[in-house]
Write an enzyme that holds these catalytic residues in place. Structure first.
Site, PDB file in Angstrom:
ATOM      1  N   ILE A  65      10.138  -7.436   1.378  1.00  0.00           N
ATOM      2  CA  ILE A  65      10.168  -6.150   2.079  1.00  0.00           C
ATOM      3  C   ILE A  65      11.469  -5.465   1.706  1.00  0.00           C
ATOM      4  O   ILE A  65      12.540  -6.086   1.721  1.00  0.00           O
ATOM      5  CB  ILE A  65      10.053  -6.361   3.601  1.00  0.00           C
ATOM      6  CG1 ILE A  65       8.667  -6.942   3.906  1.00  0.00           C
ATOM      7  CG2 ILE A  65      10.278  -5.059   4.355  1.00  0.00           C
ATOM      8  CD1 ILE A  65       8.459  -7.331   5.339  1.00  0.00           C
TER       9      ILE A  65
ATOM     10  N   ASN B 236       3.318   0.836  -5.485  1.00  0.00           N
ATOM     11  CA  ASN B 236       2.916  -0.525  -5.126  1.00  0.00           C
ATOM     12  C   ASN B 236       1.408  -0.638  -5.207  1.00  0.00           C
ATOM     13  O   ASN B 236       0.697   0.365  -5.081  1.00  0.00           O
ATOM     14  CB  ASN B 236       3.365  -0.820  -3.685  1.00  0.00           C
ATOM     15  CG  ASN B 236       3.018  -2.231  -3.241  1.00  0.00           C
ATOM     16  OD1 ASN B 236       3.180  -3.184  -4.007  1.00  0.00           O
ATOM     17  ND2 ASN B 236       2.530  -2.375  -2.022  1.00  0.00           N
TER      18      ASN B 236
ATOM     19  N   HIS C 159      -1.747  -2.751  -3.329  1.00  0.00           N
ATOM     20  CA  HIS C 159      -2.018  -3.562  -2.141  1.00  0.00           C
ATOM     21  C   HIS C 159      -3.494  -3.951  -2.129  1.00  0.00           C
ATOM     22  O   HIS C 159      -4.363  -3.100  -2.382  1.00  0.00           O
ATOM     23  CB  HIS C 159      -1.659  -2.761  -0.879  1.00  0.00           C
ATOM     24  CG  HIS C 159      -1.839  -3.566   0.359  1.00  0.00           C
ATOM     25  ND1 HIS C 159      -0.928  -4.525   0.755  1.00  0.00           N
ATOM     26  CD2 HIS C 159      -2.845  -3.610   1.260  1.00  0.00           C
ATOM     27  CE1 HIS C 159      -1.367  -5.105   1.863  1.00  0.00           C
ATOM     28  NE2 HIS C 159      -2.527  -4.566   2.182  1.00  0.00           N
TER      29      HIS C 159
ATOM     30  N   THR D  17       6.904   4.102   0.864  1.00  0.00           N
ATOM     31  CA  THR D  17       7.769   4.767   1.847  1.00  0.00           C
ATOM     32  C   THR D  17       8.308   3.664   2.753  1.00  0.00           C
ATOM     33  O   THR D  17       7.841   2.523   2.682  1.00  0.00           O
ATOM     34  CB  THR D  17       6.961   5.788   2.683  1.00  0.00           C
ATOM     35  OG1 THR D  17       5.936   5.073   3.367  1.00  0.00           O
ATOM     36  CG2 THR D  17       6.363   6.883   1.812  1.00  0.00           C
TER      37      THR D  17
ATOM     38  N   ASP E  32       3.318  -0.549   3.584  1.00  0.00           N
ATOM     39  CA  ASP E  32       1.895  -0.395   3.225  1.00  0.00           C
ATOM     40  C   ASP E  32       1.257   0.877   3.779  1.00  0.00           C
ATOM     41  O   ASP E  32       0.045   0.914   4.030  1.00  0.00           O
ATOM     42  CB  ASP E  32       1.081  -1.631   3.681  1.00  0.00           C
ATOM     43  CG  ASP E  32       1.483  -2.885   2.929  1.00  0.00           C
ATOM     44  OD1 ASP E  32       1.977  -2.771   1.791  1.00  0.00           O
ATOM     45  OD2 ASP E  32       1.307  -3.986   3.483  1.00  0.00           O
TER      46      ASP E  32
ATOM     47  N   GLU F  63      -8.040  -4.204  -9.126  1.00  0.00           N
ATOM     48  CA  GLU F  63      -6.595  -3.916  -9.166  1.00  0.00           C
ATOM     49  C   GLU F  63      -6.158  -3.700 -10.606  1.00  0.00           C
ATOM     50  O   GLU F  63      -5.372  -2.802 -10.915  1.00  0.00           O
ATOM     51  CB  GLU F  63      -5.801  -5.073  -8.555  1.00  0.00           C
ATOM     52  CG  GLU F  63      -6.030  -5.273  -7.077  1.00  0.00           C
ATOM     53  CD  GLU F  63      -5.131  -6.347  -6.484  1.00  0.00           C
ATOM     54  OE1 GLU F  63      -3.973  -6.470  -6.901  1.00  0.00           O
ATOM     55  OE2 GLU F  63      -5.594  -7.072  -5.585  1.00  0.00           O
TER      56      GLU F  63
HETATM   57  C1  GRF Z   1      -2.120  -8.789  -5.835  1.00  0.00           C
HETATM   58  O1  GRF Z   1      -3.302  -9.015  -5.117  1.00  0.00           O
HETATM   59  C2  GRF Z   1      -1.413  -7.569  -5.310  1.00  0.00           C
HETATM   60  O2  GRF Z   1      -2.272  -6.599  -4.830  1.00  0.00           O
HETATM   61  C3  GRF Z   1      -0.607  -8.131  -4.160  1.00  0.00           C
HETATM   62  O3  GRF Z   1      -0.189  -9.400  -4.597  1.00  0.00           O
HETATM   63  C4  GRF Z   1      -1.082  -9.892  -5.587  1.00  0.00           C
HETATM   64  C5  GRF Z   1      -0.251 -10.144  -6.806  1.00  0.00           C
HETATM   65  O4  GRF Z   1      -0.986 -10.745  -7.847  1.00  0.00           O
HETATM   66  N1  GRF Z   1       0.473  -7.237  -3.808  1.00  0.00           N
HETATM   67  P1  GRF Z   1      -0.402 -10.766  -9.319  1.00  0.00           P
HETATM   68  O5  GRF Z   1       0.975 -11.413  -9.235  1.00  0.00           O
HETATM   69  O6  GRF Z   1      -0.339  -9.370  -9.827  1.00  0.00           O
HETATM   70  O7  GRF Z   1      -1.365 -11.630 -10.089  1.00  0.00           O
END
Ligand code: GRF
Length: 212
Positions: free
Chosen positions: A88, A103, A105, A137, A141, A170
């Site tokens: 954090i 970021n 999430h 910010t 999250d 992601e």
């Molecule tokens: C991912 O799920 C991301 O969203 C979260 O932590 C995980 C990190 O995975 N913040 P990696 O290290 O990118 O494989």
């Protein structure tokens, strides 16, 4: 060309997706707060400079963040990209990088901020889950959202199967968000809203389960 620094703490699969996405920017360095982060080896294999700033070497969050800022700013980045960075950050750190700190999430924010997002989504029985890229910010999250991807939650999902489905997305949306940022197609305006320049929008409906 814009310069970016990626911060990691572990596996580094999002970092790897960014390194392999042929982004229109220079990835100046990958910095980890853990010397044993697997992602550091992946970065080295890609020929990217790495550094470690261990939070254990600092007495408090403030002094760690000052050391981290120093290490990051040595690379003069336009954007600082948190990719599984599990610390954090202080309000001062976040303010220093306003509009330049992003970021990813693993949930559809503002639902399920914090940890254990997939287990909580399964527990609540939501039918749609996903991931979010957002500006950071001081409100953990809760920063302005750049892009989200939604996935269905299937009847027999476990935390692992759901996590894998989300992680796959992601790896698609983070490079997209960085492409927009590096090309100057989006920005965070003075009032804290994400502004898209010249983007066409289409409208769709998502159903999960699908309609019959
Ligand atoms: C991912 O799920 C991301 O969203 C979260 O932590 C995980 C990190 O995975 N913040 P990696 O290290 O990118 O494989």
């Amino acid at each position: 060309m814009k310069n970016i620094v990626i911060l990691i703490s572990g596996r580094g699969s999002n970092m790897q997706a960014l390194l392999e996405a042929q982004l229109p920017c220079r990835i100046a360095a990958v910095i980890s707060n853990r010397a044993d982060a697997e992602g550091l080896d992946i970065a080295k294999e890609h020929g990217v400079s790495t550094a470690v700033v261990s939070h254990r070497d600092y007495a408090d969050r403030g002094s760690f963040d000052i050391a981290l800022t120093k290490a990051i700013d040595a690379y003069r980045p336009d954007f600082v990209v948190l990719a599984g960075f599990m610390r954090i950050l202080t309000a001062d750190f976040v303010a220093h990088y306003r509009g330049r700190l992003v970021n990813i999430h693993p949930s559809l924010l503002p639902s399920y901020g914090g940890l254990n997002t997939h287990a909580r989504a399964l527990h609540d029985g939501v039918k749609i889950h996903g991931c979010t890229v957002h500006f950071v910010t001081p409100d953990l999250d809760h920063g302005p959202i750049i892009i989200q991807a939604a996935v269905p939650v299937l009847y027999h999902d476990t935390e692992q199967t759901l996590a894998a489905r989300v992680l796959n997305e992601e790896h698609r949306i983070y490079p997209q968000a960085m492409r927009w940022l590096c090309k100057g197609q989006i920005e965070l305006n003075e009032s804290g809203k994400v502004v898209f320049h010249n983007r066409k929008q289409t409208s769709h409906t998502l159903f999960s389960p699908g309609l019959e």
